[in-house]
Design an enzyme around this catalytic site. Structure first.
Site, PDB file in Angstrom:
ATOM      1  N   ARG A  37      66.114  10.124  20.695  1.00  0.00           N
ATOM      2  CA  ARG A  37      66.873  10.385  19.667  1.00  0.00           C
ATOM      3  C   ARG A  37      67.366   9.053  19.262  1.00  0.00           C
ATOM      4  O   ARG A  37      67.842   8.016  20.127  1.00  0.00           O
ATOM      5  CB  ARG A  37      68.199  11.179  20.016  1.00  0.00           C
ATOM      6  N   GLU A  41      68.732  10.161  10.039  1.00  0.00           N
ATOM      7  CA  GLU A  41      67.619  10.523   9.390  1.00  0.00           C
ATOM      8  C   GLU A  41      67.679  11.554   8.549  1.00  0.00           C
ATOM      9  O   GLU A  41      68.502  12.145   8.419  1.00  0.00           O
ATOM     10  CB  GLU A  41      66.773  11.348  10.618  1.00  0.00           C
ATOM     11  N   HIS A  66      59.776  10.845  12.738  1.00  0.00           N
ATOM     12  CA  HIS A  66      60.268  11.675  13.773  1.00  0.00           C
ATOM     13  C   HIS A  66      59.245  12.660  14.019  1.00  0.00           C
ATOM     14  O   HIS A  66      59.273  13.812  13.555  1.00  0.00           O
ATOM     15  CB  HIS A  66      61.495  12.156  13.238  1.00  0.00           C
TER      16      HIS A  66
END
Length: 314
Positions: free
Chosen positions: A233, A262, A280
């Site tokens: 993360r 994000e 991601h």
């Protein structure tokens, strides 16, 4: 659409095959497509009994509290940091994940980022695509085989990364909440000391605690010849400190699949040649996403049949 079907809120797209099964079984409301998400919640929120979401997106308490009939939050992923588990438990809401199926994909991507970053493959590709081969000389890259690799978080993903790294003759050490006696790798309780002793530091830890692990001090210890890889993360890394360390060449490079805000990525990270970036996509293979979707469907079905969902964390 079956107007009498159980109503489910979908916060993000899922594979077409899974979407089709959701539509057959439930009345699906697509929050991510609606021009006025709040109006959708006002209209259907009182009747929504299930939410399907992703690990990074999760479900805020503010939205959860607008769904009084909610019985289950089915996460397609393994991260629960974007859902307040205590708040869900206080409401009697099941929270489920999709464990096990994305481990290999995330570990594969971690290894890809290591090789891509150390061998400067992104720079080489841009040079070829721009027609500059033969006119621009790239700096020599860093060998990936035989390096010292540090892994932050030796869970399922961390162990899968270690197994792959061993095939590249990497010497492996790890940091975590506690030493695992049967791990077979060197344990370092102090993350700063781990960073000081390795060439590449890979972040594979769970983010449920939410605290920054890779601080400016950790990056300083990693040093001008060290690289940071993050497949966990973004919030586990002090992103501002990382940008400064890269700009000032106090670390050699970084490979990042995750970011703090994000899909926003700091412009400096996009501009730096020694950084490899991915949007991601740790679990973004068709095979894994289909399997994750099937697990989501099983969790929903069990819940609505009055059973305990098989992959519940709350």
């Amino acid at each position: 659409m079956n107007e009498n079907a159980i109503e489910v809120l979908l916060t993000q797209p899922v594979p077409e095959a899974i979407d089709a099964q959701l539509v057959r079984a439930y009345q699906v409301h697509r929050l991510y497509q609606h021009r006025d998400p709040q109006q959708l919640i006002n209209d259907v929120g009182p009747r929504v009994r299930g939410v399907v979401t992703g690990g990074a997106k999760g479900l805020s308490n503010a939205l959860m509290d607008q769904l009084p009939a909610l019985e289950i939050i089915a996460i397609s992923g393994i991260g629960t940091d974007a859902v307040d588990l205590r708040h869900a438990a206080s409401r009697g809401i099941h929270v489920t994940t999709t464990p096990g199926v994305l481990t290999a994909d995330v570990a594969d991507l971690a290894m890809g980022l290591i090789i891509n970053t150390l061998r400067r493959m992104g720079e080489g590709e841009r040079l070829v695509r721009d027609g500059l081969w033969g006119t621009v000389e790239l700096p020599l890259a860093r060998r990936a085989s035989g390096i010292d690799l540090g892994i932050v978080g030796l869970g399922q993903v961390g162990k899968a990364i270690a197994r792959r790294a061993a095939a590249f003759d990497m010497r492996i050490a790890y940091n975590g909440r506690r030493e695992q006696q049967d791990a077979g790798y060197r344990y370092e309780a102090d993350l700063i000391e781990l960073a000081r002793s390795v060439d590449v530091l890979v972040v594979a830890a769970a983010a449920d605690g939410g605290q920054v692990l890779v601080t400016a001090e950790v990056l300083e210890a990693l040093g001008p010849n060290g690289y940071l890889i993050n497949v966990a993360r973004g919030k586990l890394v002090d992103e501002d400190a990382l940008v400064e360390a890269l700009r000032e060449q106090r670390i050699a490079g970084a490979g990042l699949d995750v970011f703090v805000d994000e899909p926003q990525v700091p412009p400096a990270l996009r501009d730096l040649n020694q950084v490899s970036l991915q949007p991601h996509r740790g679990s973004a293979t068709l095979q894994t996403r289909l399997e994750m979707g099937r697990m989501v469907l099983h969790n929903l079905e069990a819940c609505f049949q009055g059973e305990l969902p098989p992959n519940r964390v709350v």
